[in-house]
Design an enzyme around this catalytic site. Sequence first.
Site, PDB file in Angstrom:
ATOM      1  N   CYS A   1      18.890  45.210  44.339  1.00  0.00           N
ATOM      2  CA  CYS A   1      19.480  45.471  43.030  1.00  0.00           C
ATOM      3  C   CYS A   1      18.605  44.800  41.979  1.00  0.00           C
ATOM      4  O   CYS A   1      17.976  43.787  42.245  1.00  0.00           O
ATOM      5  CB  CYS A   1      20.895  44.872  42.982  1.00  0.00           C
TER       6      CYS A   1
ATOM      7  N   CYS B   1      22.475  39.449  38.593  1.00  0.00           N
ATOM      8  CA  CYS B   1      23.646  38.575  38.404  1.00  0.00           C
ATOM      9  C   CYS B   1      23.422  37.280  39.194  1.00  0.00           C
ATOM     10  O   CYS B   1      23.007  37.296  40.343  1.00  0.00           O
ATOM     11  CB  CYS B   1      24.924  39.280  38.876  1.00  0.00           C
TER      12      CYS B   1
ATOM     13  N   CYS C   1      25.031  36.535  42.789  1.00  0.00           N
ATOM     14  CA  CYS C   1      25.052  37.626  43.764  1.00  0.00           C
ATOM     15  C   CYS C   1      23.823  37.601  44.667  1.00  0.00           C
ATOM     16  O   CYS C   1      22.685  37.527  44.197  1.00  0.00           O
ATOM     17  CB  CYS C   1      25.132  38.957  43.025  1.00  0.00           C
TER      18      CYS C   1
ATOM     19  N   CYS D   1      28.816  39.118  49.736  1.00  0.00           N
ATOM     20  CA  CYS D   1      28.169  40.425  49.738  1.00  0.00           C
ATOM     21  C   CYS D   1      26.654  40.264  49.806  1.00  0.00           C
ATOM     22  O   CYS D   1      26.079  39.478  49.078  1.00  0.00           O
ATOM     23  CB  CYS D   1      28.479  41.175  48.446  1.00  0.00           C
TER      24      CYS D   1
HETATM   25  N1  SAH Z   1      26.803  46.313  40.811  1.00  0.00           N
HETATM   26  C1  SAH Z   1      28.221  46.462  40.944  1.00  0.00           C
HETATM   27  C2  SAH Z   1      28.710  46.169  42.357  1.00  0.00           C
HETATM   28  C3  SAH Z   1      28.456  44.754  42.719  1.00  0.00           C
HETATM   29  S1  SAH Z   1      29.341  43.950  44.014  1.00  0.00           S
HETATM   30  C4  SAH Z   1      28.919  45.554  39.951  1.00  0.00           C
HETATM   31  O1  SAH Z   1      28.259  44.736  39.323  1.00  0.00           O
HETATM   32  O2  SAH Z   1      30.120  45.680  39.793  1.00  0.00           O
HETATM   33  C5  SAH Z   1      31.024  43.995  43.623  1.00  0.00           C
HETATM   34  C6  SAH Z   1      31.610  42.788  42.927  1.00  0.00           C
HETATM   35  O3  SAH Z   1      31.360  41.567  43.607  1.00  0.00           O
HETATM   36  C7  SAH Z   1      31.082  42.628  41.524  1.00  0.00           C
HETATM   37  O4  SAH Z   1      32.159  42.328  40.665  1.00  0.00           O
HETATM   38  C8  SAH Z   1      30.170  41.435  41.664  1.00  0.00           C
HETATM   39  O5  SAH Z   1      29.970  40.814  40.433  1.00  0.00           O
HETATM   40  C9  SAH Z   1      30.922  40.600  42.671  1.00  0.00           C
HETATM   41  N2  SAH Z   1      30.128  39.595  43.375  1.00  0.00           N
HETATM   42  C10 SAH Z   1      28.847  39.666  43.792  1.00  0.00           C
HETATM   43  N3  SAH Z   1      28.489  38.547  44.410  1.00  0.00           N
HETATM   44  C11 SAH Z   1      29.563  37.737  44.385  1.00  0.00           C
HETATM   45  C12 SAH Z   1      29.817  36.424  44.865  1.00  0.00           C
HETATM   46  N4  SAH Z   1      28.880  35.730  45.485  1.00  0.00           N
HETATM   47  N5  SAH Z   1      31.043  35.923  44.677  1.00  0.00           N
HETATM   48  C13 SAH Z   1      32.005  36.627  44.056  1.00  0.00           C
HETATM   49  N6  SAH Z   1      31.836  37.849  43.577  1.00  0.00           N
HETATM   50  C14 SAH Z   1      30.616  38.411  43.740  1.00  0.00           C
END
Ligand code: SAH
Length: 356
Positions: A123, A127, A130, A344
């Site tokens: 990706c 973020c 993530c 994730c």
């Molecule tokens: N790109 C999409 C899908 C991402 S994953 C998006 O940004 O929505 C789905 C969710 O999990 C998103 O809300 C993301 O911000 C969150 N997420 C990713 N890694 C995380 C983590 N380590 N802890 C908590 N939430 C997480």
Amino acid sequence: MCEKVDVKSMDKADIKSMNLEELTVFVTGTLKEPKFRAAQLYQWLHVKLARSFDEMTSLSKALREKLDTCAVLTALETVECLVSKIDGTRKYLFRLPDGNIIESVLMKYKHGNSVCVSSQVGCRMGCRFCASTLDGLERSMTPSEMLDEVYAIQRDLGERISNVVIMGSGEPLDNYDNVVRFIKLLSDENGLHISQRNITLSTCGIVPKIYALAEEKLQVTLAISLHAVSDEQRRTLMPIANKYSIREILEACKAYYSHNNRRLTFEYSLVAGVNDSPEQARALAGLLKGLNAHVNLIPVNPIKERDFRQSDNSAVNNFKNSLEKYGENVTIRREMGRDIQAACGQLRKNYLNRQV
Ligand code: SAH
């Protein structure tokens, strides 16, 4: 025409990404076969979930050979499948046809089986919390690859998949055309026919694409990864916040809502001491006031590359209670498959680390 196709070339038709109309053109035009063969083939691909042309026994051997020359049948290879002893969650590592590895998750709920699909290999949204974004974007996934995440899992499980969340690795609106096509194929009445109302698309908030999605007139639930109540704070967690403000995102959400009246979901990952105070809960309720919204609180899953800490239980519950006091509809995302890897994208990352 088909005879001229170079078998080794990458230009073979990706038939699992075609809708029935396109497949009909391919079958009658390129393959010079009668039209009803297209419906048969579509059924083998999207209902019987065939993984090879040889399985398609209602098609003649000659046709199967022709298909093998002119078309690819995208079928993901399972590299690993971890099954949780606690709640039956399954985490799959799949190998794509080009060797890339992705991750998908099956969650078993009372209301049915839900699959969390990846939409990109890696990706580029960056973020901070993530794991999927740590190595950047490798490439976007095709509709057939996303479909096969669901198909391979349904086949493996032997039970119907009723819900799909596009919440795995990748930003779906950064792979817009393929994701929209994937949703249409997944919900097609001639295919697996998963109701669009049971499909959720989660985005970090690419505003112009939210408006575009609204125009598609799909019944899909839109989930916005908000994670902060001010732009300033959001920018420290999510680089996309440098491009679009929370206000712009909420405007786009209203446009989406006006097209399909689907309740909006807002995801909010709670990070200890960063975004989990009662004042922030109040500010969040203020932002969402007047929207038909549902807040999904996710205690942040710590990844070893960053030092974010998860809010403790009392902070999470206080945050939820405050939001509810202001009339918001809130759930805490239950952690599934706690015994088979954490956040994730981590399963894939661990696998790749083991390979070097
Ligand atoms: N790109 C999409 C899908 C991402 S994953 C998006 O940004 O929505 C789905 C969710 O999990 C998103 O809300 C993301 O911000 C969150 N997420 C990713 N890694 C995380 C983590 N380590 N802890 C908590 N939430 C997480």
